[in-house]
Design a protein around this motif. Structure first.
Motif, short mmCIF file in Angstrom:
data_model
loop_
_atom_site.label_atom_id
_atom_site.label_comp_id
_atom_site.label_asym_id
_atom_site.label_seq_id
_atom_site.Cartn_x
_atom_site.Cartn_y
_atom_site.Cartn_z
N GLU A 21 82.90 -14.00 18.52
CA GLU A 21 82.53 -13.06 17.47
C GLU A 21 83.23 -11.72 17.58
OE1 GLU A 21 78.41 -12.62 16.67
OE2 GLU A 21 78.00 -14.77 16.68
N ILE A 22 83.37 -11.20 18.81
CA ILE A 22 83.93 -9.85 18.93
C ILE A 22 85.13 -9.78 19.86
CG2 ILE A 22 81.74 -8.75 18.32
CD1 ILE A 22 81.33 -8.14 21.29
N GLY A 23 85.66 -10.94 20.30
CA GLY A 23 86.92 -10.99 21.02
C GLY A 23 86.90 -10.40 22.40
N ILE A 24 85.74 -10.29 23.03
CA ILE A 24 85.65 -9.75 24.39
C ILE A 24 85.28 -10.87 25.34
CG2 ILE A 24 84.34 -8.24 25.92
CD1 ILE A 24 84.14 -6.24 23.71
N THR A 25 86.05 -11.00 26.42
CA THR A 25 85.75 -12.00 27.45
C THR A 25 84.98 -11.31 28.57
OG1 THR A 25 87.76 -13.25 26.93
CG2 THR A 25 86.71 -13.66 29.06
N LEU A 26 83.74 -11.71 28.72
CA LEU A 26 82.90 -11.15 29.77
C LEU A 26 82.76 -12.16 30.90
CD1 LEU A 26 80.02 -9.65 27.58
CD2 LEU A 26 81.79 -8.36 28.79
N ALA A 27 82.72 -11.64 32.12
CA ALA A 27 82.46 -12.49 33.28
C ALA A 27 80.96 -12.70 33.41
CB ALA A 27 83.02 -11.84 34.54
N PRO A 28 80.52 -13.80 34.04
CA PRO A 28 79.08 -14.04 34.19
C PRO A 28 78.33 -12.90 34.86
CG PRO A 28 80.30 -16.03 34.70
CD PRO A 28 81.32 -14.95 34.53
N ASP A 29 78.99 -12.22 35.82
CA ASP A 29 78.26 -11.15 36.52
C ASP A 29 78.25 -9.84 35.73
OD1 ASP A 29 80.91 -10.40 36.78
OD2 ASP A 29 80.89 -10.28 38.97
N GLU A 30 78.83 -9.84 34.53
CA GLU A 30 78.81 -8.64 33.70
C GLU A 30 77.65 -8.64 32.70
OE1 GLU A 30 83.01 -6.76 32.87
OE2 GLU A 30 83.10 -8.92 32.43
N VAL A 31 76.89 -9.71 32.65
CA VAL A 31 75.77 -9.77 31.71
C VAL A 31 74.47 -9.96 32.48
CG1 VAL A 31 77.22 -10.68 29.85
CG2 VAL A 31 76.02 -12.27 31.34
N ARG A 32 73.41 -9.39 31.94
CA ARG A 32 72.09 -9.47 32.57
C ARG A 32 71.07 -9.84 31.50
NH1 ARG A 32 75.10 -5.59 34.09
NH2 ARG A 32 74.47 -4.25 32.35
N ALA A 33 70.24 -10.84 31.79
CA ALA A 33 69.16 -11.19 30.87
C ALA A 33 68.10 -10.09 30.93
CB ALA A 33 68.55 -12.53 31.25
N VAL A 34 67.77 -9.52 29.77
CA VAL A 34 66.84 -8.39 29.75
C VAL A 34 65.62 -8.65 28.88
CG1 VAL A 34 68.57 -6.65 30.29
CG2 VAL A 34 68.21 -7.33 27.89
N LEU A 35 65.62 -9.72 28.08
CA LEU A 35 64.48 -9.95 27.19
C LEU A 35 64.48 -11.41 26.73
CD1 LEU A 35 62.15 -8.90 25.28
CD2 LEU A 35 63.93 -8.50 23.57
N VAL A 36 63.29 -12.00 26.72
CA VAL A 36 63.09 -13.31 26.11
C VAL A 36 62.03 -13.14 25.03
CG1 VAL A 36 62.39 -15.71 26.42
CG2 VAL A 36 63.71 -14.55 28.21
N MET A 37 62.34 -13.57 23.81
CA MET A 37 61.43 -13.39 22.68
C MET A 37 61.31 -14.69 21.91
SD MET A 37 61.92 -11.01 19.27
CE MET A 37 61.60 -9.45 20.08
N GLN A 38 60.06 -15.13 21.68
CA GLN A 38 59.83 -16.23 20.75
C GLN A 38 59.56 -15.62 19.39
OE1 GLN A 38 56.29 -18.70 20.92
NE2 GLN A 38 57.51 -20.54 20.56
#
Length: 396
Positions: A283-300
């Motif tokens: 969608e936005i052309g940025i390649t992120l590594a797994p350690d660059e993202v953090r799960a911060v919210l889960v919403m149903q």
């Protein structure tokens, strides 16, 4: 219960000799055993909760109770109900006075709804059937004993019907009344997963005499309970200092023109983090590594219409433009056919023209909630409405 005193009075008056009909009172052992054998084939093998609507004096209810089922009978005639209670004494069955079309019982409480010679007398049969289906648990069963009679005049045919009707005006004037199996199948078919029709007229033992009318039972099974399944989607909270990236939806057919975080669905066999990384690149052309993202919210979340879904929100950070090490990391619109623009917005002053689901997620993230519900009610707007109801419910 509907206010229909004339109908109630009719069945109160009929109660005294109602059991004189062989298939009503089942006093003849051969007739009784014929009905008991048929009923065993129509009801589940395991003991269940059976609702007998228009139960009359309780003859079929008694057979169901003797087969081990937990029985509730409903009849609009208090005299019929009293006789049924006497007949069912000691079985644990319950008999209520009420309108069979709107029975005074809770929804999703029964495994079987059993009805004999009643539906043909009721107005708005489709609505009545939908109501009866709502009384059943998932996988429940309708057992509808009906017929189309032409041997007798309408008055005697009406008297032969089980009590609990809301009126006798359904009796035709030509001497041919009732519901054919084809008619009833057409009404029940859209409500059931499967149905079968068994012709009963040729079995004289059921009626205590030879009959030439169409008499049958329709057995319809509802869809069984299925394991809950819902869409899982992922959302990127891409931060640049105190700002967050939002994309404006376009040409998707849903929430077009509104702002939303970069997001997408988890594909089969894909974990939520892998899905987030893939959607970010697409969608936005940025390649992120797994350690660059953090799960911060889960919403149903549940939209105003449609099924529920579970959203995972991940946080990632970018430095200010020109910061060393950040070259080539500015987001670009890689899906212009679905997105009309990208923009950075203050997290603490988000715009109003957002998808309500995303806005609720960002508000929860900003205030430190990590597990939430966002459950729209029918009629709620898809777009965030600052003056509308707050559907965000933190969990813990």
């Amino acid at each position: 219960m509907r206010d229909d005193t004339s109908t109630t009075a009719y069945w109160d008056a009929a109660a005294g000799d109602f059991d004189d009909e062989p298939d009503h009172g089942l006093r003849d052992p051969a007739v009784r055993e014929a009905w008991a054998a048929r009923l065993r084939g129509w009801l589940p093998e395991r003991p269940g909760d059976v609702l007998d609507l228009g139960c009359g004096t309780g003859s079929l209810a008694l057979l169901a109770a003797e087969a081990g089922h937990r029985v509730t009978g409903v009849d609009r005639s208090s005299r019929m109900a009293r006789l049924a209670r006497e007949k069912l004494a000691g079985t644990g069955a319950t008999v209520l006075v009420g309108d069979a079309a709107e029975p005074p019982v809770p929804e999703r409480s029964f495994d079987v709804v059993l009805v004999r010679h009643l539906l043909w007398l009721l107005p708005d049969r489709e609505a009545v059937l939908r109501r009866w289906v709502r009384l059943l648990r998932p996988g429940g069963r309708l057992v509808l004993i009906e017929g189309r009679w032409g041997e007798s005049d309408p008055a005697s045919l009406s008297a032969a019907g089980q009590s609990g009707s809301v009126g006798l005006s359904a009796a035709g004037q030509s001497g041919l009344v009732g519901l054919s199996a084809a008619e009833l199948s057409g009404l029940v078919g859209p409500l059931a997963e499967r149905l079968s029709v068994e012709q009963l007229g040729p079995d004289a033992a059921l009626w205590g005499r030879v009959v030439r009318d169409e008499r049958y039972v329709l057995v319809a099974d509802l869809a069984p309970a299925r394991r809950h399944a819902e869409i899982v989607d992922v959302h990127l909270i891409l931060r640049r200092g105190d700002e967050v990236l939002l994309a404006r939806r376009a040409n998707t057919g849903y929430a077009d023109g509104l702002l939303h975080a970069p997001s997408g669905h988890v594909e089969d066999g894909e974990d939520v983090r892998a899905a987030l990384l893939r959607e970010t690149a697409e969608e936005i052309g940025i390649t992120l590594a797994p350690d660059e993202v953090r799960a911060v919210l889960v919403m149903q979340h549940k939209a105003p219409t449609g099924a529920a879904r579970t959203g995972w929100f991940f946080e990632a950070e970018l430095g200010a433009p020109g910061r060393p090490g950040e070259g080539g990391r500015e987001p670009v619109n890689r899906e212009p056919e679905k997105c009309s623009e990208l923009g950075w917005f203050p997290l603490d002053a988000l715009p109003d023209d957002m998808v309500a689901y995303c806005r609720a997620g960002l508000d929860a993230y900003r205030t430190g909630h990590r597990f939430t519900l966002h459950w729209h009610e029918p009629g709620d707007p898809i777009a965030y409405d600052p003056a509308g109801p707050d559907r965000l419910t933190p969990l813990g």
